[in-house]
Design a protein around this motif. Structure first.
Motif, PDB file in Angstrom:
ATOM      1  N   LEU A 220       0.402  10.221  -7.256  1.00  0.00           N
ATOM      2  CA  LEU A 220      -0.617  10.850  -7.053  1.00  0.00           C
ATOM      3  C   LEU A 220      -1.747  11.656  -7.971  1.00  0.00           C
ATOM      4  N   ALA A 221      -1.090  11.217  -9.280  1.00  0.00           N
ATOM      5  CA  ALA A 221      -2.150  11.258 -10.292  1.00  0.00           C
ATOM      6  C   ALA A 221      -3.384  10.042  -9.960  1.00  0.00           C
ATOM      7  N   ALA A 222      -3.358   9.394  -9.193  1.00  0.00           N
ATOM      8  CA  ALA A 222      -4.095   8.044  -8.797  1.00  0.00           C
ATOM      9  C   ALA A 222      -4.616   8.666  -7.311  1.00  0.00           C
ATOM     10  N   GLY A 223      -4.653   9.365  -7.028  1.00  0.00           N
ATOM     11  CA  GLY A 223      -5.328  10.222  -6.322  1.00  0.00           C
ATOM     12  C   GLY A 223      -5.026   9.099  -4.775  1.00  0.00           C
ATOM     13  N   ALA A 224      -3.564   8.135  -4.829  1.00  0.00           N
ATOM     14  CA  ALA A 224      -3.078   7.512  -3.364  1.00  0.00           C
ATOM     15  C   ALA A 224      -2.319   8.255  -2.307  1.00  0.00           C
ATOM     16  N   THR A 225      -1.826   8.002  -1.465  1.00  0.00           N
ATOM     17  CA  THR A 225      -0.720   8.458  -0.615  1.00  0.00           C
ATOM     18  C   THR A 225       0.558   7.649  -1.289  1.00  0.00           C
ATOM     19  N   VAL A 226       1.572   8.830  -1.620  1.00  0.00           N
ATOM     20  CA  VAL A 226       3.387   8.638  -1.680  1.00  0.00           C
ATOM     21  C   VAL A 226       3.683   8.910  -0.613  1.00  0.00           C
ATOM     22  N   LEU A 227       4.432   7.341   0.209  1.00  0.00           N
ATOM     23  CA  LEU A 227       4.655   7.690   1.121  1.00  0.00           C
ATOM     24  C   LEU A 227       6.673   8.010   0.537  1.00  0.00           C
ATOM     25  N   LEU A 228       6.569   9.068   1.035  1.00  0.00           N
ATOM     26  CA  LEU A 228       8.106   9.224   0.421  1.00  0.00           C
ATOM     27  C   LEU A 228       9.117   8.672   1.651  1.00  0.00           C
ATOM     28  N   VAL A 229      10.201   8.400   0.917  1.00  0.00           N
ATOM     29  CA  VAL A 229      11.758   7.702   1.979  1.00  0.00           C
ATOM     30  C   VAL A 229      12.547   8.291   1.414  1.00  0.00           C
ATOM     31  N   GLN A 230      13.839   8.695   2.524  1.00  0.00           N
ATOM     32  CA  GLN A 230      14.763   9.631   2.078  1.00  0.00           C
ATOM     33  C   GLN A 230      15.751   8.710   1.647  1.00  0.00           C
ATOM     34  N   ARG A 231      16.273   7.200   2.806  1.00  0.00           N
ATOM     35  CA  ARG A 231      17.377   6.234   2.245  1.00  0.00           C
ATOM     36  C   ARG A 231      16.781   4.807   2.366  1.00  0.00           C
ATOM     37  N   PHE A 232      16.970   4.085   2.017  1.00  0.00           N
ATOM     38  CA  PHE A 232      16.579   2.888   2.148  1.00  0.00           C
ATOM     39  C   PHE A 232      17.701   1.882   3.440  1.00  0.00           C
ATOM     40  N   ASP A 233      16.882   1.057   4.221  1.00  0.00           N
ATOM     41  CA  ASP A 233      17.561   0.607   5.020  1.00  0.00           C
ATOM     42  C   ASP A 233      16.749  -0.852   5.591  1.00  0.00           C
ATOM     43  N   PRO A 234      16.548  -2.016   5.243  1.00  0.00           N
ATOM     44  CA  PRO A 234      16.106  -3.288   5.163  1.00  0.00           C
ATOM     45  C   PRO A 234      15.282  -3.896   6.594  1.00  0.00           C
ATOM     46  N   ALA A 235      16.021  -3.145   8.068  1.00  0.00           N
ATOM     47  CA  ALA A 235      15.000  -3.269   8.928  1.00  0.00           C
ATOM     48  C   ALA A 235      13.421  -2.274   8.821  1.00  0.00           C
ATOM     49  N   THR A 236      14.336  -0.627   8.435  1.00  0.00           N
ATOM     50  CA  THR A 236      13.280   0.239   8.930  1.00  0.00           C
ATOM     51  C   THR A 236      12.102  -0.072   7.961  1.00  0.00           C
ATOM     52  N   ALA A 237      12.554  -0.626   6.370  1.00  0.00           N
ATOM     53  CA  ALA A 237      11.583  -1.064   5.426  1.00  0.00           C
ATOM     54  C   ALA A 237      10.582  -1.671   6.103  1.00  0.00           C
ATOM     55  N   VAL A 238      10.730  -2.965   6.538  1.00  0.00           N
ATOM     56  CA  VAL A 238       9.972  -3.901   6.559  1.00  0.00           C
ATOM     57  C   VAL A 238       8.930  -2.559   7.438  1.00  0.00           C
ATOM     58  N   GLU A 239       9.485  -2.633   8.349  1.00  0.00           N
ATOM     59  CA  GLU A 239       8.651  -1.850  10.023  1.00  0.00           C
ATOM     60  C   GLU A 239       7.376  -0.927   9.583  1.00  0.00           C
ATOM     61  N   THR A 240       8.034  -0.440   8.150  1.00  0.00           N
ATOM     62  CA  THR A 240       7.385   0.798   7.887  1.00  0.00           C
ATOM     63  C   THR A 240       6.495   0.881   6.230  1.00  0.00           C
ATOM     64  N   ILE A 241       6.879  -0.382   5.949  1.00  0.00           N
ATOM     65  CA  ILE A 241       5.618  -1.558   4.932  1.00  0.00           C
ATOM     66  C   ILE A 241       4.486  -1.672   5.779  1.00  0.00           C
ATOM     67  N   ALA A 242       4.930  -2.258   6.467  1.00  0.00           N
ATOM     68  CA  ALA A 242       3.817  -3.251   7.457  1.00  0.00           C
ATOM     69  C   ALA A 242       3.053  -1.888   8.815  1.00  0.00           C
ATOM     70  N   GLU A 243       3.351  -1.173   9.048  1.00  0.00           N
ATOM     71  CA  GLU A 243       3.020  -0.166  10.213  1.00  0.00           C
ATOM     72  C   GLU A 243       1.937   0.822   9.102  1.00  0.00           C
ATOM     73  N   ARG A 244       2.828   1.447   7.635  1.00  0.00           N
ATOM     74  CA  ARG A 244       1.817   2.349   7.259  1.00  0.00           C
ATOM     75  C   ARG A 244       1.040   1.472   5.478  1.00  0.00           C
ATOM     76  N   ASN A 245       0.419   0.248   6.024  1.00  0.00           N
ATOM     77  CA  ASN A 245      -0.429  -0.698   5.100  1.00  0.00           C
ATOM     78  C   ASN A 245       0.147  -0.410   3.647  1.00  0.00           C
ATOM     79  N   VAL A 246       1.750  -0.301   3.263  1.00  0.00           N
ATOM     80  CA  VAL A 246       2.079   0.228   1.938  1.00  0.00           C
ATOM     81  C   VAL A 246       1.695  -1.307   0.776  1.00  0.00           C
TER      82      VAL A 246
END
Length: 298
Positions: A220-246
């Motif tokens: 937030l200090a840098a003005g970036a977008t902070v994607l808040l994830v409640q729980r780690f799941d390997p399958a959805t993590a890979v999908e989210t990283i790609a979908e949200r351009n992490v």
């Protein structure tokens, strides 16, 4: 100074948070924090009072944290999965005056005996008020008129972070506005650091200092977008990283499209780094950052 001021200079329309599929711009985030600061003040919260946060990685955590700091109060992030005896002991140890309880933590909170936390005057519910007896709805506090942000010294206490307890009982480590600001400034002074336009994958818990300051607050200090994830799941993590351009991942997970990774909390074995070094070099230009924490190592 006040650490909450780090949000001031970012463009209103830039996305600050993505939480549970919902985007919050910097303009909206500042408005919510200002209103909640007034809401906390209406509950009698003032300089030095403790506000406990029983929240997961969510927008509710973020606005409550910065609203507390803006009042000169002290934020106390707690593990929402902790058993009730541990929560009772920690709340009592810090003398929390208010606690913010997220909907997902309502069941945990229902097992806490209020008689064992005598300092607690108000429970703020992020969900329906009917979930928690005698709770004040967060929505009501967000409808309150803002109050002026407090100007504090660098050595003014900002947060109490409970340690993991690996060397004994968990202790509330004291972190000042200056401590937290220095950690952010030092990280921003490196050759490669989080910048506006980055998307920071924040799955590390915000009740841990790495998640709180290195992932969320630095982003937030840098003005970036902070994607808040409640729980780690390997399958959805890979999908989210790609979908949200992490582009930035605080943590050890490998992903070819990342611009930068931060590794912290514990030292990473040299052999482990060596095993992945060729892949890491191809992704992040020979850059591996080992971060040191701000808990009981101060």
């Amino acid at each position: 100074m006040n650490l909450a001021a780090l949000l001031d200079d970012h463009r209103d329309d830039d996305v600050a948070l993505i939480s549970r599929g919902r985007s919050t711009t910097y303009g909206a985030l500042r408005t919510q924090i200002d209103a909640l600061r007034g809401g906390f003040a209406s509950l009698g919260v003032g300089d030095g009072d403790r506000i406990a946060l029983l929240c997961s990685n969510s927008r509710h955590f973020v606005i409550s944290y910065f609203a507390a700091l803006g009042l000169g109060a002290v934020a106390v992030p707690l593990n929402p999965l902790s058993p009730s005896p541990e929560l009772e002991a920690q709340i009592d140890a810090v003398g929390a005056k208010v606690i913010v309880v997220e909907k997902l933590s309502a069941a945990t909170w229902s097992n806490v005996e209020r008689a064992r936390v005598p300092s607690l005057a108000t429970v703020v519910s992020c969900g329906p008020s009917s979930e928690i007896a005698d709770a004040v709805p967060l929505a009501d506090l967000l409808a309150t008129a803002p109050v002026e942000r407090a100007d504090v010294d660098t050595d003014h206490l900002a947060a109490l972070m409970f340690t993991s307890g690996t060397a004994g009982m968990p202790r509330a480590a004291m972190l000042t506005h200056g401590n937290l600001a220095a950690n952010i400034e030092q990280s921003a002074s490196t050759e490669d650091h989080v910048v506006a336009g980055d998307v920071v994958y924040t799955v590390l818990p915000l009740f841990h200092i790495f998640g709180l300051n290195v992932a969320m607050t630095m982003g937030l200090a840098a003005g970036a977008t902070v994607l808040l994830v409640q729980r780690f799941d390997p399958a959805t993590a890979v999908e989210t990283i790609a979908e949200r351009n992490v582009t930035v991942l605080p943590g050890p997970l490998p992903e070819d499209e990342l611009r930068m990774r931060f590794v912290g909390a514990e030292c990473v074995a040299i052999l482990m780094v060596g095993r992945h070094l060729s892949k890491i070099r191809a992704v992040i230009d020979d850059l591996v950052r080992q971060c040191h924490g701000l808990s009981d190592r101060l």
